[in-house]
Each structure stands twice: as C-alpha cells, then as structure tokens.
Design a protein around this motif. Structure first.
Motif, mmCIF file in Angstrom:
data_model
loop_
_atom_site.group_PDB
_atom_site.id
_atom_site.type_symbol
_atom_site.label_atom_id
_atom_site.label_comp_id
_atom_site.label_asym_id
_atom_site.label_seq_id
_atom_site.Cartn_x
_atom_site.Cartn_y
_atom_site.Cartn_z
ATOM 1 N N ARG A 167 7.425 1.888 -10.006
ATOM 2 C CA ARG A 167 8.514 0.550 -9.977
ATOM 3 C C ARG A 167 7.699 -0.876 -10.323
ATOM 4 O O ARG A 167 8.393 -1.441 -10.882
ATOM 5 C CB ARG A 167 8.921 0.440 -8.426
ATOM 6 C CG ARG A 167 10.377 1.350 -8.289
ATOM 7 C CD ARG A 167 10.862 1.019 -6.980
ATOM 8 N NE ARG A 167 10.825 2.451 -6.069
ATOM 9 C CZ ARG A 167 10.680 2.524 -4.658
ATOM 10 N NH1 ARG A 167 10.211 1.703 -4.308
ATOM 11 N NH2 ARG A 167 10.874 3.735 -4.375
ATOM 12 N N ALA A 168 6.635 -0.966 -9.751
ATOM 13 C CA ALA A 168 6.047 -2.372 -10.035
ATOM 14 C C ALA A 168 5.781 -2.469 -11.780
ATOM 15 O O ALA A 168 5.802 -3.490 -12.282
ATOM 16 C CB ALA A 168 4.542 -2.522 -9.498
ATOM 17 N N GLY A 198 7.568 -0.756 -14.023
ATOM 18 C CA GLY A 198 8.695 -1.029 -14.635
ATOM 19 C C GLY A 198 9.168 -2.498 -14.557
ATOM 20 O O GLY A 198 9.830 -2.895 -15.404
ATOM 21 N N GLU A 199 9.104 -3.045 -13.378
ATOM 22 C CA GLU A 199 9.414 -4.238 -13.219
ATOM 23 C C GLU A 199 8.588 -5.199 -13.921
ATOM 24 O O GLU A 199 9.200 -6.144 -14.739
ATOM 25 C CB GLU A 199 9.322 -4.822 -11.812
ATOM 26 C CG GLU A 199 10.443 -4.132 -11.000
ATOM 27 C CD GLU A 199 10.350 -4.159 -9.282
ATOM 28 O OE1 GLU A 199 10.869 -3.511 -8.569
ATOM 29 O OE2 GLU A 199 9.414 -5.189 -9.088
ATOM 30 N N ASP A 200 7.379 -4.922 -14.109
ATOM 31 C CA ASP A 200 6.537 -5.853 -15.078
ATOM 32 C C ASP A 200 7.022 -5.833 -16.488
ATOM 33 O O ASP A 200 6.982 -6.667 -17.120
ATOM 34 C CB ASP A 200 5.180 -5.351 -14.757
ATOM 35 C CG ASP A 200 4.009 -6.261 -15.508
ATOM 36 O OD1 ASP A 200 3.131 -5.648 -16.090
ATOM 37 O OD2 ASP A 200 4.290 -7.573 -15.486
ATOM 38 N N ARG A 230 9.975 -4.915 -17.508
ATOM 39 C CA ARG A 230 11.478 -5.728 -17.624
ATOM 40 C C ARG A 230 11.079 -7.158 -17.757
ATOM 41 O O ARG A 230 11.892 -7.796 -18.657
ATOM 42 C CB ARG A 230 12.304 -5.317 -16.408
ATOM 43 C CG ARG A 230 12.979 -3.827 -16.767
ATOM 44 C CD ARG A 230 13.939 -3.556 -15.808
ATOM 45 N NE ARG A 230 13.497 -3.479 -14.498
ATOM 46 C CZ ARG A 230 12.981 -2.391 -13.816
ATOM 47 N NH1 ARG A 230 13.258 -1.056 -14.814
ATOM 48 N NH2 ARG A 230 12.436 -2.377 -12.664
ATOM 49 N N ALA A 231 10.166 -7.573 -16.951
ATOM 50 C CA ALA A 231 9.905 -9.085 -16.930
ATOM 51 C C ALA A 231 9.256 -9.509 -18.192
ATOM 52 O O ALA A 231 9.739 -10.764 -18.718
ATOM 53 C CB ALA A 231 8.884 -9.543 -15.761
ATOM 54 N N ARG A 258 12.463 -9.736 -20.714
ATOM 55 C CA ARG A 258 12.961 -10.954 -20.593
ATOM 56 C C ARG A 258 12.291 -12.010 -21.027
ATOM 57 O O ARG A 258 13.022 -12.950 -21.749
ATOM 58 C CB ARG A 258 13.381 -10.910 -18.997
ATOM 59 C CG ARG A 258 14.640 -10.178 -18.569
ATOM 60 C CD ARG A 258 14.951 -10.546 -17.180
ATOM 61 N NE ARG A 258 14.879 -9.211 -16.550
ATOM 62 C CZ ARG A 258 13.943 -8.910 -15.386
ATOM 63 N NH1 ARG A 258 13.246 -10.214 -15.039
ATOM 64 N NH2 ARG A 258 13.693 -8.026 -14.859
ATOM 65 N N ARG A 284 5.692 3.606 -5.833
ATOM 66 C CA ARG A 284 5.854 2.049 -5.761
ATOM 67 C C ARG A 284 5.085 1.548 -7.070
ATOM 68 O O ARG A 284 5.417 0.584 -7.634
ATOM 69 C CB ARG A 284 4.976 1.425 -4.518
ATOM 70 C CG ARG A 284 5.734 1.460 -3.204
ATOM 71 C CD ARG A 284 4.958 0.785 -2.177
ATOM 72 N NE ARG A 284 5.353 1.626 -1.045
ATOM 73 C CZ ARG A 284 4.334 1.787 -0.179
ATOM 74 N NH1 ARG A 284 3.269 1.636 -0.212
ATOM 75 N NH2 ARG A 284 4.697 2.799 0.964
#
Length: 155
Positions: free
Chosen positions: A10-11, A13-15, A17-18, A21, A7
């Motif tokens: 994943r958090a 990685g999402e951070d 990617r954000a 972007r 978890r």
C-alpha cells in the motif's frame, strides 16, 4: 507477516500515485488518452503481487515510451514540413525578386535611351533656333534704310 507485506505494498502504491500526481502537475496537463488498464492475472506458478505490479509498471513504461516516441516523430515531421515550406517560400521570393529586378533594369535602359534621344533633339533644336535668329539678325542688319523712305524732321 502478511499484514506487513500488505502495508508495504500500500505504501509503495501510494508513493507511486503521489509521484504520478506530481509529474502531472509539473507537466501542466493530463494525458490526452487514458493509458490502457492492464490487469495482471494471477500466475499459475504462484506469482507474488509484487511481481504483478512490476509487470504492470513495465507495461506502463512501455506505453509511455511509445507515446513519447510517437510525439517526437510527429514533432520531427511537423518541423520537416515547416522547413520545406519555408524553403519553398524563400525560393519563390528569390525568383520574384530576380524577375522584378530584370523588369526594372529593362525599364531603366529604355528610359535612359529616351533621355539620350531627348537631349539630342534639344541640342538640334537649339542649333536650328540659334541659326534662325542669327539669320534674322543678319538680314535686319544688312537692310539699309533708304533716304527717301525716312521722313526728315525739318521739312
């Protein structure tokens, strides 16, 4: 515990990617060429996924730095070429200006000389004309009418 670790990854990685972007939105464009995808092979020594992602981030940062350095070098090259061309244009314009001024000064000198010659001719011509008219007047005044040639009114 393994689920917590997944978890967290994943958090993270999402951070990331954000953030990427948001950075792209701020830059207003996407990269011209996609960055090479580097896949980390599992290390024999039991490298953790966190170490692998750190390696990937390091490679991505290095590629980014190379692209930025390349862009700055190209920018500097273009600026140097533009400045060189500007100096060339300025020197050509200065040479042309000097040539034109020299030509105009030569033309002015020729015209001033011609004006001087015309003034001398005018003065000489006026003197000759005045002399001619004065001579004609003297001749006219010196001639006396003769008595025989003048008819009398009473006869």
């Amino acid at each position: 515990m393994a689920q917590d670790h997944r978890r967290e990854q994943r958090a993270q990685g999402e951070d990331r990617r954000a953030r990427v972007r948001r950075g792209r939105r701020r830059a207003g464009s996407r990269p011209a060429a996609p960055a090479p995808v580097v896949t980390a092979a599992p290390a024999a020594g039991g490298e953790s996924p966190l170490d692998a992602s750190t390696g990937i981030i390091a490679v991505a940062q290095r590629v980014h730095d190379e692209y930025v350095a390349e862009g700055q070098a190209k920018s500097n090259q273009i600026l140097a070429e533009a400045e060189s061309r500007a100096q060339q244009i300025i020197s050509q314009a200065e040479v042309r200006q000097r040539e034109e001024l020299d030509r105009l000064n030569t033309e002015r000198s020729g015209l001033e000389q011609k004006i001087g010659e015309l003034r001398e001719f005018e003065n000489s011509y006026r003197s000759q004309l005045r002399g001619y008219f004065e001579g004609q007047l003297r001749q006219l005044n010196s001639e006396q009418p003769q008595a025989d040639s003048v008819p009398s009114l009473g006869q």
